[in-house]
Write a protein that holds these residues in place. Structure first.
Motif, PDB file in Angstrom:
ATOM      1  N   ALA A 103       0.833  -1.208   0.000  1.00 59.30           N
ATOM      2  CA  ALA A 103       0.000   0.000   0.000  1.00 59.30           C
ATOM      3  C   ALA A 103       0.866   1.255   0.000  1.00 59.30           C
ATOM      4  O   ALA A 103       0.543   2.243  -0.676  1.00 59.30           O
ATOM      5  CB  ALA A 103      -0.935  -0.007   1.210  1.00 59.30           C
ATOM      6  N   LEU A 104       1.959   1.222   0.741  1.00 65.99           N
ATOM      7  CA  LEU A 104       2.874   2.362   0.771  1.00 65.99           C
ATOM      8  C   LEU A 104       3.429   2.637  -0.627  1.00 65.99           C
ATOM      9  O   LEU A 104       3.443   3.780  -1.089  1.00 65.99           O
ATOM     10  CB  LEU A 104       4.014   2.089   1.760  1.00 65.99           C
ATOM     11  CG  LEU A 104       5.153   3.111   1.777  1.00 65.99           C
ATOM     12  CD1 LEU A 104       4.642   4.491   2.181  1.00 65.99           C
ATOM     13  CD2 LEU A 104       6.256   2.654   2.707  1.00 65.99           C
ATOM     14  N   TRP A 105       3.874   1.589  -1.316  1.00 65.14           N
ATOM     15  CA  TRP A 105       4.421   1.768  -2.667  1.00 65.14           C
ATOM     16  C   TRP A 105       3.366   2.280  -3.632  1.00 65.14           C
ATOM     17  O   TRP A 105       3.653   3.125  -4.487  1.00 65.14           O
ATOM     18  CB  TRP A 105       5.025   0.465  -3.183  1.00 65.14           C
ATOM     19  CG  TRP A 105       6.425   0.276  -2.699  1.00 65.14           C
ATOM     20  CD1 TRP A 105       6.843  -0.591  -1.725  1.00 65.14           C
ATOM     21  CD2 TRP A 105       7.584   0.971  -3.142  1.00 65.14           C
ATOM     22  NE1 TRP A 105       8.207  -0.463  -1.546  1.00 65.14           N
ATOM     23  CE2 TRP A 105       8.688   0.488  -2.405  1.00 65.14           C
ATOM     24  CE3 TRP A 105       7.805   1.964  -4.097  1.00 65.14           C
ATOM     25  CZ2 TRP A 105       9.987   0.966  -2.589  1.00 65.14           C
ATOM     26  CZ3 TRP A 105       9.104   2.431  -4.278  1.00 65.14           C
ATOM     27  CH2 TRP A 105      10.167   1.930  -3.533  1.00 65.14           C
ATOM     28  N   ILE A 106       2.140   1.802  -3.489  1.00 60.80           N
ATOM     29  CA  ILE A 106       1.064   2.271  -4.372  1.00 60.80           C
ATOM     30  C   ILE A 106       0.779   3.747  -4.111  1.00 60.80           C
ATOM     31  O   ILE A 106       0.668   4.544  -5.044  1.00 60.80           O
ATOM     32  CB  ILE A 106      -0.203   1.407  -4.190  1.00 60.80           C
ATOM     33  CG1 ILE A 106       0.052   0.008  -4.763  1.00 60.80           C
ATOM     34  CG2 ILE A 106      -1.413   2.068  -4.841  1.00 60.80           C
ATOM     35  CD1 ILE A 106      -1.014  -1.010  -4.412  1.00 60.80           C
ATOM     36  N   ARG A 107       0.658   4.112  -2.819  1.00 65.77           N
ATOM     37  CA  ARG A 107       0.413   5.518  -2.470  1.00 65.77           C
ATOM     38  C   ARG A 107       1.540   6.410  -2.973  1.00 65.77           C
ATOM     39  O   ARG A 107       1.314   7.526  -3.413  1.00 65.77           O
ATOM     40  CB  ARG A 107       0.324   5.699  -0.944  1.00 65.77           C
ATOM     41  CG  ARG A 107      -0.961   5.295  -0.320  1.00 65.77           C
ATOM     42  CD  ARG A 107      -1.088   5.802   1.120  1.00 65.77           C
ATOM     43  NE  ARG A 107       0.113   5.681   1.926  1.00 65.77           N
ATOM     44  CZ  ARG A 107       0.400   4.677   2.748  1.00 65.77           C
ATOM     45  NH1 ARG A 107      -0.432   3.670   2.864  1.00 65.77           N
ATOM     46  NH2 ARG A 107       1.516   4.669   3.447  1.00 65.77           N
TER      47      ARG A 107
END
Length: 61
Positions: A25-29
């Motif tokens: 999720a961090l990488w997507i954000r």
């Protein structure tokens, strides 16, 4: 809502799967490019993920 590195309690118990989802999720954000704050969050999550994997392997043995 982003977590700050300070909000990640070193002793908190989260499964490797949950931590993996948080890393994804961090990488997507971040859109594939981490700010210094996101990089610090990522590094903490990876350390916690590795510890969770190790703990899960010990429990399974």
């Amino acid at each position: 809502m982003r977590m700050s590195p300070d909000s990640l309690t070193p002793g908190s118990v989260r499964s490797a799967a949950v931590l993996n989802e948080q890393i994804r999720a961090l990488w997507i954000r971040a859109g594939g490019s981490l700010t210094p704050q996101e990089r610090a969050e990522y590094e903490l999550l990876v350390v916690q993920w590795a510890a969770a994997v190790r703990d899960e392997m010990v429990e399974a043995a």
